[in-house]
Design a protein around this motif. Structure first.
Motif, PDB file in Angstrom:
ATOM      1  N   TYR A  37      27.946  20.122 -23.249  1.00  8.71           N
ATOM      2  CA  TYR A  37      26.708  20.130 -22.506  1.00  8.71           C
ATOM      3  C   TYR A  37      25.653  20.781 -23.398  1.00  8.71           C
ATOM      4  O   TYR A  37      25.981  21.405 -24.402  1.00  8.71           O
ATOM      5  CB  TYR A  37      26.856  20.944 -21.211  1.00  8.71           C
ATOM      6  CG  TYR A  37      27.573  20.216 -20.093  1.00  8.71           C
ATOM      7  CD1 TYR A  37      28.908  19.844 -20.197  1.00  8.71           C
ATOM      8  CD2 TYR A  37      26.902  19.904 -18.912  1.00  8.71           C
ATOM      9  CE1 TYR A  37      29.551  19.186 -19.169  1.00  8.71           C
ATOM     10  CE2 TYR A  37      27.542  19.249 -17.869  1.00  8.71           C
ATOM     11  CZ  TYR A  37      28.866  18.901 -18.009  1.00  8.71           C
ATOM     12  OH  TYR A  37      29.492  18.247 -16.986  1.00  8.71           O
ATOM     13  N   ARG A  38      24.408  20.646 -23.013  1.00  9.21           N
ATOM     14  CA  ARG A  38      23.342  21.318 -23.755  1.00  9.21           C
ATOM     15  C   ARG A  38      22.242  21.756 -22.791  1.00  9.21           C
ATOM     16  O   ARG A  38      22.066  21.186 -21.718  1.00  9.21           O
ATOM     17  CB  ARG A  38      22.763  20.431 -24.856  1.00  9.21           C
ATOM     18  CG  ARG A  38      21.978  19.234 -24.365  1.00  9.21           C
ATOM     19  CD  ARG A  38      21.565  18.353 -25.545  1.00  9.21           C
ATOM     20  NE  ARG A  38      20.812  17.180 -25.108  1.00  9.21           N
ATOM     21  CZ  ARG A  38      20.451  16.181 -25.912  1.00  9.21           C
ATOM     22  NH1 ARG A  38      20.788  16.216 -27.205  1.00  9.21           N
ATOM     23  NH2 ARG A  38      19.756  15.164 -25.446  1.00  9.21           N
ATOM     24  N   GLN A  39      21.510  22.770 -23.247  1.00 10.16           N
ATOM     25  CA  GLN A  39      20.391  23.272 -22.467  1.00 10.16           C
ATOM     26  C   GLN A  39      19.240  23.585 -23.398  1.00 10.16           C
ATOM     27  O   GLN A  39      19.353  24.442 -24.278  1.00 10.16           O
ATOM     28  CB  GLN A  39      20.780  24.513 -21.670  1.00 10.16           C
ATOM     29  CG  GLN A  39      19.711  24.983 -20.712  1.00 10.16           C
ATOM     30  CD  GLN A  39      20.228  25.994 -19.717  1.00 10.16           C
ATOM     31  OE1 GLN A  39      21.276  26.605 -19.901  1.00 10.16           O
ATOM     32  NE2 GLN A  39      19.508  26.177 -18.618  1.00 10.16           N
ATOM     33  N   GLU A  44      17.182  22.229 -17.480  1.00 13.12           N
ATOM     34  CA  GLU A  44      18.502  22.472 -16.927  1.00 13.12           C
ATOM     35  C   GLU A  44      19.583  22.029 -17.920  1.00 13.12           C
ATOM     36  O   GLU A  44      19.349  21.178 -18.783  1.00 13.12           O
ATOM     37  CB  GLU A  44      18.661  21.720 -15.602  1.00 13.12           C
ATOM     38  CG  GLU A  44      17.754  22.239 -14.500  1.00 13.12           C
ATOM     39  CD  GLU A  44      18.052  21.572 -13.171  1.00 13.12           C
ATOM     40  OE1 GLU A  44      17.445  22.006 -12.165  1.00 13.12           O
ATOM     41  OE2 GLU A  44      18.868  20.637 -13.138  1.00 13.12           O
ATOM     42  N   ARG A  45      20.751  22.605 -17.748  1.00 15.07           N
ATOM     43  CA  ARG A  45      21.891  22.203 -18.577  1.00 15.07           C
ATOM     44  C   ARG A  45      22.271  20.765 -18.232  1.00 15.07           C
ATOM     45  O   ARG A  45      22.329  20.387 -17.055  1.00 15.07           O
ATOM     46  CB  ARG A  45      23.079  23.130 -18.332  1.00 15.07           C
ATOM     47  CG  ARG A  45      24.230  22.927 -19.283  1.00 15.07           C
ATOM     48  CD  ARG A  45      25.312  23.967 -19.087  1.00 15.07           C
ATOM     49  NE  ARG A  45      24.844  25.326 -19.348  1.00 15.07           N
ATOM     50  CZ  ARG A  45      25.655  26.381 -19.428  1.00 15.07           C
ATOM     51  NH1 ARG A  45      26.961  26.229 -19.258  1.00 15.07           N
ATOM     52  NH2 ARG A  45      25.155  27.570 -19.654  1.00 15.07           N
ATOM     53  N   VAL A  92      20.707  24.684 -26.969  1.00 11.88           N
ATOM     54  CA  VAL A  92      21.972  25.412 -27.080  1.00 11.88           C
ATOM     55  C   VAL A  92      23.063  24.483 -26.554  1.00 11.88           C
ATOM     56  O   VAL A  92      22.946  23.977 -25.419  1.00 11.88           O
ATOM     57  CB  VAL A  92      21.952  26.728 -26.292  1.00 11.88           C
ATOM     58  CG1 VAL A  92      23.318  27.415 -26.376  1.00 11.88           C
ATOM     59  CG2 VAL A  92      20.858  27.648 -26.818  1.00 11.88           C
ATOM     60  N   TYR A  93      24.070  24.267 -27.344  1.00 10.09           N
ATOM     61  CA  TYR A  93      25.157  23.364 -26.982  1.00 10.09           C
ATOM     62  C   TYR A  93      26.355  24.186 -26.518  1.00 10.09           C
ATOM     63  O   TYR A  93      26.801  25.107 -27.213  1.00 10.09           O
ATOM     64  CB  TYR A  93      25.536  22.489 -28.172  1.00 10.09           C
ATOM     65  CG  TYR A  93      24.546  21.375 -28.400  1.00 10.09           C
ATOM     66  CD1 TYR A  93      23.267  21.650 -28.881  1.00 10.09           C
ATOM     67  CD2 TYR A  93      24.870  20.047 -28.118  1.00 10.09           C
ATOM     68  CE1 TYR A  93      22.341  20.639 -29.063  1.00 10.09           C
ATOM     69  CE2 TYR A  93      23.949  19.027 -28.304  1.00 10.09           C
ATOM     70  CZ  TYR A  93      22.691  19.336 -28.776  1.00 10.09           C
ATOM     71  OH  TYR A  93      21.771  18.325 -28.949  1.00 10.09           O
ATOM     72  N   PHE A  94      26.863  23.836 -25.345  1.00  7.29           N
ATOM     73  CA  PHE A  94      27.973  24.554 -24.736  1.00  7.29           C
ATOM     74  C   PHE A  94      29.214  23.669 -24.693  1.00  7.29           C
ATOM     75  O   PHE A  94      29.150  22.520 -24.240  1.00  7.29           O
ATOM     76  CB  PHE A  94      27.633  24.975 -23.307  1.00  7.29           C
ATOM     77  CG  PHE A  94      26.499  25.959 -23.217  1.00  7.29           C
ATOM     78  CD1 PHE A  94      25.188  25.522 -23.094  1.00  7.29           C
ATOM     79  CD2 PHE A  94      26.750  27.319 -23.252  1.00  7.29           C
ATOM     80  CE1 PHE A  94      24.140  26.425 -22.992  1.00  7.29           C
ATOM     81  CE2 PHE A  94      25.712  28.228 -23.160  1.00  7.29           C
ATOM     82  CZ  PHE A  94      24.410  27.786 -23.041  1.00  7.29           C
ATOM     83  N   THR A 114      26.243  27.381 -28.830  1.00  3.56           N
ATOM     84  CA  THR A 114      25.872  27.400 -30.244  1.00  3.56           C
ATOM     85  C   THR A 114      24.525  26.686 -30.377  1.00  3.56           C
ATOM     86  O   THR A 114      24.308  25.629 -29.799  1.00  3.56           O
ATOM     87  CB  THR A 114      26.967  26.750 -31.122  1.00  3.56           C
ATOM     88  OG1 THR A 114      26.620  26.898 -32.502  1.00  3.56           O
ATOM     89  CG2 THR A 114      27.172  25.277 -30.796  1.00  3.56           C
ATOM     90  N   GLN A 115      23.623  27.279 -31.150  1.00  5.57           N
ATOM     91  CA  GLN A 115      22.251  26.779 -31.236  1.00  5.57           C
ATOM     92  C   GLN A 115      22.140  25.649 -32.252  1.00  5.57           C
ATOM     93  O   GLN A 115      22.598  25.774 -33.393  1.00  5.57           O
ATOM     94  CB  GLN A 115      21.315  27.909 -31.647  1.00  5.57           C
ATOM     95  CG  GLN A 115      19.863  27.499 -31.811  1.00  5.57           C
ATOM     96  CD  GLN A 115      19.161  27.260 -30.493  1.00  5.57           C
ATOM     97  OE1 GLN A 115      19.105  28.143 -29.641  1.00  5.57           O
ATOM     98  NE2 GLN A 115      18.633  26.050 -30.298  1.00  5.57           N
ATOM     99  N   VAL A 116      21.505  24.579 -31.818  1.00  2.00           N
ATOM    100  CA  VAL A 116      21.162  23.470 -32.703  1.00  2.00           C
ATOM    101  C   VAL A 116      19.646  23.325 -32.699  1.00  2.00           C
ATOM    102  O   VAL A 116      19.030  23.200 -31.631  1.00  2.00           O
ATOM    103  CB  VAL A 116      21.821  22.154 -32.244  1.00  2.00           C
ATOM    104  CG1 VAL A 116      21.276  20.974 -33.049  1.00  2.00           C
ATOM    105  CG2 VAL A 116      23.335  22.239 -32.387  1.00  2.00           C
ATOM    106  N   ILE A 117      19.065  23.365 -33.876  1.00  3.27           N
ATOM    107  CA  ILE A 117      17.618  23.190 -34.021  1.00  3.27           C
ATOM    108  C   ILE A 117      17.384  22.021 -34.967  1.00  3.27           C
ATOM    109  O   ILE A 117      17.905  22.001 -36.085  1.00  3.27           O
ATOM    110  CB  ILE A 117      16.955  24.463 -34.576  1.00  3.27           C
ATOM    111  CG1 ILE A 117      17.174  25.628 -33.608  1.00  3.27           C
ATOM    112  CG2 ILE A 117      15.457  24.223 -34.784  1.00  3.27           C
ATOM    113  CD1 ILE A 117      16.664  26.959 -34.143  1.00  3.27           C
TER     114      ILE A 117
END
Length: 120
Positions: A37-39, A44-45, A92-94, A114-117
């Protein structure tokens, strides 16, 4: 106690690629599904990609054709290969798992994120 630990988040350029990994550890009886998932900030996630136990993968429309979810069953590990990244993939990927911990009922478990930019 079950834990999900992610890795692989980073800064990437538009059009680039990243690979996220997540390993579930602890006393696990069975895993029904694992995925991501990502937020994004202010949002929202949302589900990105989930791999069900019988091999079917479900993807968000926004990532179809660009992201691929896979599992290494023997390692209780799930991967997310992200290609052709776009700025809107920044989030942010969960890691997510639907599993049965030994001695417990079926439940949902989450990693810490974990952050993805994606930016030039």
């Amino acid at each position: 106690q079950v834990q999900l630990v992610e890795s692989g988040g980073d800064l990437a350029q538009p059009g680039g690629s990243l690979r996220l990994s997540c390993t579930a550890s602890g006393e696990i009886s069975s895993i029904n599904a694992m995925g991501w998932y990502r937020q994004a900030p202010g949002k929202e996630r949302e589900s990105v990609a989930v791999l069900l136990n019988y091999g079917r993968a479900e993807y968000a429309d926004s990532v179809k054709g660009r992201f691929t979810v896979s599992r290494a069953n023997s390692k209780n590990t799930v991967y997310l290969q992200m290609n052709s990244l776009k700025p809107e993939d920044t989030a942010v990927y969960f890691c997510y798992a639907d599993l049965v911990a030994t001695g417990w009922l079926r439940d949902d478990y989450w990693g810490q994120g974990t952050q993805v930019i994606v930016s030039s």
